[in-house]
Scaffold this motif. Structure first.
Motif, PDB file in Angstrom:
ATOM      1  N   GLY A 183       0.800  -1.227   0.000  1.00 43.57           N
ATOM      2  CA  GLY A 183       0.000   0.000   0.000  1.00 43.57           C
ATOM      3  C   GLY A 183       0.823   1.264   0.000  1.00 43.57           C
ATOM      4  O   GLY A 183       1.960   1.284  -0.464  1.00 43.57           O
ATOM      5  N   CYS A 184       0.253   2.302   0.600  1.00 43.84           N
ATOM      6  CA  CYS A 184       0.765   3.666   0.427  1.00 43.84           C
ATOM      7  C   CYS A 184       1.846   4.009   1.459  1.00 43.84           C
ATOM      8  O   CYS A 184       2.177   3.217   2.325  1.00 43.84           O
ATOM      9  CB  CYS A 184      -0.401   4.633   0.564  1.00 43.84           C
ATOM     10  SG  CYS A 184      -1.171   4.543   2.191  1.00 43.84           S
ATOM     11  N   THR A 208      -6.378   0.255  11.668  1.00 43.74           N
ATOM     12  CA  THR A 208      -5.433   1.380  11.571  1.00 43.74           C
ATOM     13  C   THR A 208      -5.448   2.255  12.826  1.00 43.74           C
ATOM     14  O   THR A 208      -4.472   2.931  13.116  1.00 43.74           O
ATOM     15  CB  THR A 208      -5.800   2.273  10.377  1.00 43.74           C
ATOM     16  OG1 THR A 208      -7.171   2.688  10.552  1.00 43.74           O
ATOM     17  CG2 THR A 208      -5.667   1.545   9.063  1.00 43.74           C
ATOM     18  N   CYS A 214      -5.582  -1.431   6.905  1.00 44.20           N
ATOM     19  CA  CYS A 214      -6.884  -1.154   6.266  1.00 44.20           C
ATOM     20  C   CYS A 214      -7.734  -2.411   6.096  1.00 44.20           C
ATOM     21  O   CYS A 214      -8.935  -2.400   6.337  1.00 44.20           O
ATOM     22  CB  CYS A 214      -6.657  -0.494   4.911  1.00 44.20           C
ATOM     23  SG  CYS A 214      -6.051   1.192   5.088  1.00 44.20           S
ATOM     24  N   ASN A 217       1.053   3.481   5.106  1.00 38.74           N
ATOM     25  CA  ASN A 217       1.302   2.133   5.621  1.00 38.74           C
ATOM     26  C   ASN A 217       2.784   1.924   5.922  1.00 38.74           C
ATOM     27  O   ASN A 217       3.145   1.270   6.902  1.00 38.74           O
ATOM     28  CB  ASN A 217       0.839   1.086   4.612  1.00 38.74           C
ATOM     29  CG  ASN A 217      -0.613   0.716   4.812  1.00 38.74           C
ATOM     30  OD1 ASN A 217      -1.322   1.395   5.534  1.00 38.74           O
ATOM     31  ND2 ASN A 217      -1.053  -0.340   4.157  1.00 38.74           N
ATOM     32  N   THR A 246      -1.645  -4.123   5.737  1.00 41.08           N
ATOM     33  CA  THR A 246      -2.404  -4.377   4.509  1.00 41.08           C
ATOM     34  C   THR A 246      -3.039  -3.128   3.901  1.00 41.08           C
ATOM     35  O   THR A 246      -3.145  -2.087   4.541  1.00 41.08           O
ATOM     36  CB  THR A 246      -3.540  -5.362   4.844  1.00 41.08           C
ATOM     37  OG1 THR A 246      -4.345  -4.753   5.865  1.00 41.08           O
ATOM     38  CG2 THR A 246      -3.007  -6.691   5.342  1.00 41.08           C
ATOM     39  N   CYS A 247      -3.502  -3.300   2.657  1.00 39.95           N
ATOM     40  CA  CYS A 247      -4.153  -2.226   1.904  1.00 39.95           C
ATOM     41  C   CYS A 247      -5.450  -2.769   1.322  1.00 39.95           C
ATOM     42  O   CYS A 247      -5.505  -3.914   0.885  1.00 39.95           O
ATOM     43  CB  CYS A 247      -3.212  -1.798   0.776  1.00 39.95           C
ATOM     44  SG  CYS A 247      -3.964  -0.691  -0.416  1.00 39.95           S
TER      45      CYS A 247
END
Ligand code: SF4
Length: 499
Positions: free
Chosen positions: A23-24, A116, A94, A27, A59-60
């Motif tokens: 992810g981003c 989160t 997430c 994260n 996780t994403c």
């Protein structure tokens, strides 16, 4: 040394920790902070899951594919958990907030599920899982967006910003700093308002204290993070602080040389922010402002809150204030109801604004989002793929043409270290190579306008700012030669390069 000093310096070895992050940047930052907390608890990091006593997945949920990857990885751990029941397996972030008990149903060998907003609970949860005489599964998640009052929901999402861990950073010289969490924009395709909760800004004094700690640890470049980072607002001591105010305050921290921020929301791109980026030498001249579509009908279906005309007006303000500022964007292709005409309007927007680069995504239906309730995912996968490729080709052509404009120019680069492409085997470094030191290596860094720059140099240049003359380029990279060092570990001023 007293016993308590000793225990602070060498914590009890509590086992090996493996963490995988998808992810981003948010994260990546969360993982850095989780690892810092667990290392305080005596864990040692390993990059081999087979060695690990604790395995965590951060996780994403933005795309289905990212979730499938995590469920597959969890599936592969099923038998190893049978052989090593003491091993703790955790799902964070997430997907944990979104799927909750579904994770235990699909992967019963998972021990902890942590959303989160509960990352601070992880050390305790792992400790309890490991010391339990009978196996317990634990879950810590926030309230859903319809499960309480605004205040109750906000309270259930806690920003997690404890100790920092240099070992988990992209490089020792760069760090992410969270300035806000959550999102209240509710774009119809997006899970973030559910998985990260209501928009909450952090206090400027906390942010500044964190930046000073990072600066003392040798960080030179700060990237401020927020889902819509330019929506930042915080009232402290009777004064409202915006992102532009933060940029000014962080610019005053002496050893911080570069400040970036991602991701900006088009509607919140205010003039005071553009002027701050223009006027502050430490603010990098780069903005990431996702457009998502060039068609008003699609933007309305996405509930993005602006029209193409308003996005265009924003781009004109950026160009007028800072003609040299690089802008990148995001696009979703194949969103529900996207006709060929709508798609071509997005292509036209890319041609019109010649983004430095665009992150292009095929629409992926997400359960629990408004788009999933309201619209049919009616664009066939083959059409999504074709549009994705066409858009990528167009963007690549523009990126390469724009990169070629840099040939013959000199750019300022914070040297990050060896590039991903293997160290070169031939030729000594031309920058003060000393006997016994490694030979020239292909190094990489980023220009002020966020372009990746590679060049040959000695690995000990990492952490310095160098001026690089650009000789060549590819779609994604400028290729150059070191001209001078601008700033080298605590010194300032332009230093001539040793040849
Ligand atoms: S602005 Fe839209 S796309 Fe971005 S995080 Fe918020 S809801 Fe998601």
């Amino acid at each position: 040394m007293s016993e308590s000093d000793q225990s602070r310096q060498s914590p009890v070895h509590n086992g090996r920790l493996y963490i995988e992050t998808v992810g981003c940047q948010m994260n990546m930052l969360d993982s850095e902070l989780v690892v810092a907390a667990l290392r305080q608890d005596g864990y040692q990091l390993t990059d081999n899951p087979k060695d690990a006593d604790t395995i965590l997945f951060n996780t994403c949920s933005v795309r289905e594919h990212a979730e499938h990857k995590i469920y597959s990885a969890l599936g592969r751990l099923k038998y190893s958990k049978r052989n090593r029941p003491q091993r703790v397996i955790g799902v964070l972030g997430c997907m944990a907030q979104k799927d909750q008990d579904l994770i235990f149903q699909k992967a019963p060998h998972v021990d902890i599920v942590v959303g989160t907003g509960q990352l601070a609970e992880i050390p305790r949860m792992i400790r309890e899982t490991r010391s339990a005489t009978e196996r317990v599964q634990q879950k810590a998640v926030s309230l859903g967006r319809r499960e309480g009052s605004r205040d109750e929901i906000t309270d259930s999402f806690q920003s997690y910003d404890p100790l920092r861990d240099p070992e988990m950073r992209p490089t020792p010289f760069q760090a992410f700093v969270r300035i806000m969490i959550g999102c209240d924009k509710f774009c119809t395709y997006c899970v973030v308002p559910a998985t990260r909760g209501p928009e909450q800004s952090r206090s400027p004094s906390q942010i500044l204290a964190e930046v000073r700690v990072l600066a003392d640890q040798g960080v030179r470049e700060i990237t401020l993070l927020g889902q819509t980072v330019n929506s930042y607002r915080f009232t402290e001591n009777g004064r409202m602080h915006r992102l532009s105010d933060l940029l000014v305050q962080i610019s005053d921290v002496p050893s911080i040389e570069r400040i970036r921020f991602v991701t900006s929301f088009p509607r919140d791109m205010s003039d005071d922010l553009l002027q701050a980026v223009r006027d502050l030498p430490k603010a990098m001249k780069y903005l990431h402002v996702p457009a998502q579509s060039g068609c008003n009908e699609i933007l309305k279906r996405m509930k993005r809150g602006y029209t193409v005309e308003e996005y265009r007006e924003m781009m004109h303000r950026i160009r007028e204030t800072m003609p040299e500022c690089a802008v990148s964007s995001d696009f979703i292709v194949g969103f529900c109801g996207e006709s060929e005409e709508s798609f071509h309007k997005s292509m036209d927007l890319i041609r019109e604004f010649r983004f430095k680069n665009s992150f292009i995504f095929k629409y992926s239906k997400r359960e629990g989002t408004r788009a999933d309730d309201l619209y049919e995912d009616d664009i066939p996968e083959t059409v999504k793929r074709r549009r994705n490729n066409e858009m990528l080709d167009l963007q690549n052509q523009i990126s390469e043409e724009d990169n070629a404009e840099f040939i013959g120019r000199t750019v300022s680069v914070l040297v990050e270290g060896p590039s991903k492409w293997a160290a070169k085997k031939n030729g000594p470094a031309t920058d003060g190579h000393r006997p016994g030191e490694p030979l020239a290596t292909q190094l990489m860094g980023r220009s002020e306008c966020d372009r990746i720059v590679v060049f040959d140099g000695n690995p000990r240049l990492a952490g310095t700012t160098a001026r690089i003359r650009i000789d060549d380029c590819t779609v994604t990279t400028l290729i150059g030669t070191v001209e001078t060092l601008e700033h080298q570990h605590g010194s300032s001023g332009i230093l001539p390069i040793l040849v």
